[in-house]
Enzyme design. Structure first.
Site, PDB file in Angstrom:
ATOM      1  CB  CYS A 113     -19.502 -30.033  41.181  1.00 18.44           C
ATOM      2  SG  CYS A 113     -18.955 -29.991  42.201  1.00 18.44           S
ATOM      3  CG  HIS A 253     -21.780 -33.887  42.510  1.00 22.27           C
ATOM      4  ND1 HIS A 253     -21.149 -34.085  41.585  1.00 22.27           N
ATOM      5  CD2 HIS A 253     -21.417 -33.394  43.195  1.00 22.27           C
ATOM      6  CE1 HIS A 253     -19.554 -33.237  42.072  1.00 22.27           C
ATOM      7  NE2 HIS A 253     -19.780 -32.435  43.014  1.00 22.27           N
ATOM      8  CG  ASN A 283     -16.324 -33.096  44.017  1.00 19.37           C
ATOM      9  OD1 ASN A 283     -16.127 -33.189  42.686  1.00 19.37           O
ATOM     10  ND2 ASN A 283     -16.657 -32.791  45.166  1.00 19.37           N
TER      11      ASN A 283
HETATM   12  O1  UT7 Z   1     -19.007 -31.320  44.759  1.00 17.49           O
HETATM   13  C1  UT7 Z   1     -19.748 -29.601  45.911  1.00 17.49           C
HETATM   14  C2  UT7 Z   1     -20.289 -31.048  46.434  1.00 17.49           C
HETATM   15  N1  UT7 Z   1     -19.262 -30.678  47.693  1.00 17.49           N
HETATM   16  C3  UT7 Z   1     -19.521 -31.641  48.584  1.00 17.49           C
HETATM   17  O2  UT7 Z   1     -20.894 -31.998  48.642  1.00 17.49           O
HETATM   18  C4  UT7 Z   1     -18.866 -31.949  49.966  1.00 17.49           C
HETATM   19  C5  UT7 Z   1     -19.745 -32.215  51.041  1.00 17.49           C
HETATM   20  N2  UT7 Z   1     -19.231 -32.279  52.430  1.00 17.49           N
HETATM   21  C6  UT7 Z   1     -18.746 -33.414  52.725  1.00 17.49           C
HETATM   22  O3  UT7 Z   1     -18.287 -33.889  51.737  1.00 17.49           O
HETATM   23  C7  UT7 Z   1     -17.809 -33.530  54.306  1.00 17.49           C
HETATM   24  O4  UT7 Z   1     -18.269 -32.512  54.643  1.00 17.49           O
HETATM   25  C8  UT7 Z   1     -16.220 -33.590  54.188  1.00 17.49           C
HETATM   26  C9  UT7 Z   1     -15.552 -34.364  53.402  1.00 17.49           C
HETATM   27  C10 UT7 Z   1     -15.538 -32.409  53.406  1.00 17.49           C
HETATM   28  C11 UT7 Z   1     -15.769 -33.253  55.676  1.00 17.49           C
HETATM   29  O5  UT7 Z   1     -16.254 -34.721  56.477  1.00 17.49           O
HETATM   30  P1  UT7 Z   1     -17.030 -34.376  57.766  1.00 17.49           P
HETATM   31  O6  UT7 Z   1     -17.515 -35.585  58.285  1.00 17.49           O
HETATM   32  O7  UT7 Z   1     -18.411 -32.880  57.894  1.00 17.49           O
HETATM   33  O8  UT7 Z   1     -16.017 -33.484  58.850  1.00 17.49           O
HETATM   34  P2  UT7 Z   1     -15.497 -32.128  59.416  1.00 17.49           P
HETATM   35  O9  UT7 Z   1     -15.254 -31.253  58.759  1.00 17.49           O
HETATM   36  O10 UT7 Z   1     -17.028 -32.049  60.154  1.00 17.49           O
HETATM   37  O11 UT7 Z   1     -14.103 -32.319  60.279  1.00 17.49           O
HETATM   38  C12 UT7 Z   1     -14.678 -33.417  61.630  1.00 17.49           C
HETATM   39  C13 UT7 Z   1     -13.124 -34.041  61.606  1.00 17.49           C
HETATM   40  C14 UT7 Z   1     -12.394 -32.864  62.584  1.00 17.49           C
HETATM   41  O12 UT7 Z   1     -11.099 -32.896  63.293  1.00 17.49           O
HETATM   42  P3  UT7 Z   1     -11.939 -32.221  64.906  1.00 17.49           P
HETATM   43  O13 UT7 Z   1     -12.402 -30.690  65.104  1.00 17.49           O
HETATM   44  O14 UT7 Z   1     -13.253 -33.112  64.970  1.00 17.49           O
HETATM   45  O15 UT7 Z   1     -10.299 -32.318  65.574  1.00 17.49           O
HETATM   46  C15 UT7 Z   1     -11.231 -32.446  61.058  1.00 17.49           C
HETATM   47  O16 UT7 Z   1     -10.477 -30.769  61.398  1.00 17.49           O
HETATM   48  O17 UT7 Z   1     -11.932 -34.679  60.509  1.00 17.49           O
HETATM   49  C16 UT7 Z   1     -10.310 -33.601  61.030  1.00 17.49           C
HETATM   50  N3  UT7 Z   1     -10.034 -33.509  59.312  1.00 17.49           N
HETATM   51  C17 UT7 Z   1      -9.688 -34.754  59.202  1.00 17.49           C
HETATM   52  N4  UT7 Z   1      -8.852 -35.448  59.420  1.00 17.49           N
HETATM   53  C18 UT7 Z   1      -8.212 -36.065  58.816  1.00 17.49           C
HETATM   54  C19 UT7 Z   1     -10.917 -32.909  57.928  1.00 17.49           C
HETATM   55  N5  UT7 Z   1     -10.040 -33.358  56.939  1.00 17.49           N
HETATM   56  C20 UT7 Z   1      -9.482 -33.878  57.488  1.00 17.49           C
HETATM   57  C21 UT7 Z   1      -8.412 -34.932  56.721  1.00 17.49           C
HETATM   58  N6  UT7 Z   1      -7.634 -36.039  57.013  1.00 17.49           N
HETATM   59  N7  UT7 Z   1      -8.311 -35.249  55.511  1.00 17.49           N
END
Ligand code: UT7
Length: 326
Positions: A113, A253, A283
């Site tokens: 990125c 970003h 992104n």
């Molecule tokens: O460009 C490089 C830099 N990248 C970034 O800066 C990205 C940084 N990270 C993020 O933006 C976030 O961590 C994410 C958007 C990737 C994820 O968001 P989060 O709030 O951290 O969610 P999580 O990974 O903790 O997941 C929470 C829940 C999980 O379910 P359970 O285990 O709580 O039942 C996931 O399985 O959300 C679920 N989940 C989804 N649900 C519906 C994860 N992805 C999805 C989805 N749709 N697409």
């Protein structure tokens, strides 16, 4: 005394737009989750056969036209990308040939990125040595080729787009590049990576397609992203001789709306001073900053006198910031 200035900007993206509702049909996700957790509503995704240069070249042509610089006048082309048309030649060489930039040297910067601001950092150093140069810096990605459409934790986040800027030295000109700061930490590389296609995991007839896909520990990346973008922004501001209070616009970003809002809070800026297009692009990795910069310029979000902070974070891990005086 000549300043290093952004002479013109451009951007391009595939015309194929994929909405969250489209994704709902192919994986276990929802528009509600994606919008709430990321701010993304749609993204541009290439159609079969479309490649990096199909978007890098129109972005470059737009930037050259805005700059009033001919392709033949370019001395250097730097492409911040990890998805050039081919592993060899470099994306910058493909673009050079298509532009007819016969005088230019072409090279790629692989910083995920952060590729565009890393490219600006290199351009800045060249221009300090030779103010007569004209440099095309491109940043962008066809990141969708590395998405596993069965992995909802990554597939919903990314999109394809490319941006470009022509950089040179001018007297009594706006859009000055005042300072750039960069950093990386390879020890944390496994938090966001693509295993395959490098020399450690070459393509053989037994190649595991899973190794072609982006893997990310989202929550960990989230924390590192905020910390490092704040730190590197402060470094760039110090180099430029500005305080955070003097910053009037931020181009961050576009990885997650919650990260963008936290950055705005850290820097004590209202959201109307922060450029956001994540809702339309997702992104696009190295594309986020130059595409946002181009849209910020063309929509008059940036006005003369603005002190602009651009900051980015990505795989590597890598991070970078640049300060512009518009
Ligand atoms: O460009 C490089 C830099 N990248 C970034 O800066 C990205 C940084 N990270 C993020 O933006 C976030 O961590 C994410 C958007 C990737 C994820 O968001 P989060 O709030 O951290 O969610 P999580 O990974 O903790 O997941 C929470 C829940 C999980 O379910 P359970 O285990 O709580 O039942 C996931 O399985 O959300 C679920 N989940 C989804 N649900 C519906 C994860 N992805 C999805 C989805 N749709 N697409």
């Amino acid at each position: 005394m000549k300043d290093i200035v952004i002479l013109g900007t451009g951007s391009a993206a595939p015309d194929n737009v994929v909405t969250n509702f489209d994704l709902e049909k192919i994986m276990d996700t929802s528009d509600e989750w994606i919008v709430q957790r990321t701010g993304i509503k749609s993204r541009h995704i290439v159609r079969p056969g479309e490649k990096f240069s199909d978007f890098a070249v129109p972005a470059a042509l737009q930037a050259l036209a805005a700059a009033g610089v001919e392709a033949a006048e370019l001395d250097l082309i730097i492409c911040g990308t990890m998805t050039p048309d081919h592993l060899m030649p470099a994306g910058a060489c493909s673009v050079q040939a298509l532009l007819g930039a016969t005088k230019a040297t072409g090279m790629d910067v692989c910083a995920a990125c952060s590729g565009f601001i890393y490219g600006l950092s290199i351009a800045e150093k060249y221009l300090k040595c030779d103010p007569e140069m004209h440099i095309l810096v491109i940043g962008g990605e066809i990141v969708s080729h590395h998405l596993d459409w069965e992995d909802r934790t990554t597939a919903v986040l990314f999109g394809d787009a490319v941006g470009a800027a022509v950089v040179g030295c001018r007297e009594n000109y706006g859009s000055k590049l005042k300072a750039v700061a960069t950093g990386s930490d390879g020890n944390l590389g496994r938090l966001l990576y693509i295993e395959g296609l490098g020399s450690a995991t070459p393509v053989t007839k037994d190649f595991n397609i899973d190794d072609n896909y982006i893997k990310m520990q989202g929550r960990e990346i989230f924390k590192h992203a905020i910390r490092n973008m704040v730190d590197v922004s402060n470094q760039a501001l110090e180099k430029a001789g500005y305080t955070v209070d003097q910053v009037t616009k931020i181009i961050p970003h576009q990885a997650n709306m919650r990260i963008i809002e936290m950055l705005a809070k850290q820097f004590k800026k209202p959201m109307d001073k922060v450029f956001v297009n994540i809702d339309r692009y997702g992104n696009s990795s190295a594309g986020t900053i130059p595409v946002a910069l181009n849209e910020a310029v063309r929509s008059n979000f940036l006005v003369p006198g603005d002190v602009v902070l651009m900051t980015v974070f990505g795989g590597g891990l890598t991070w970078a910031a640049a300060v512009l005086e518009w």
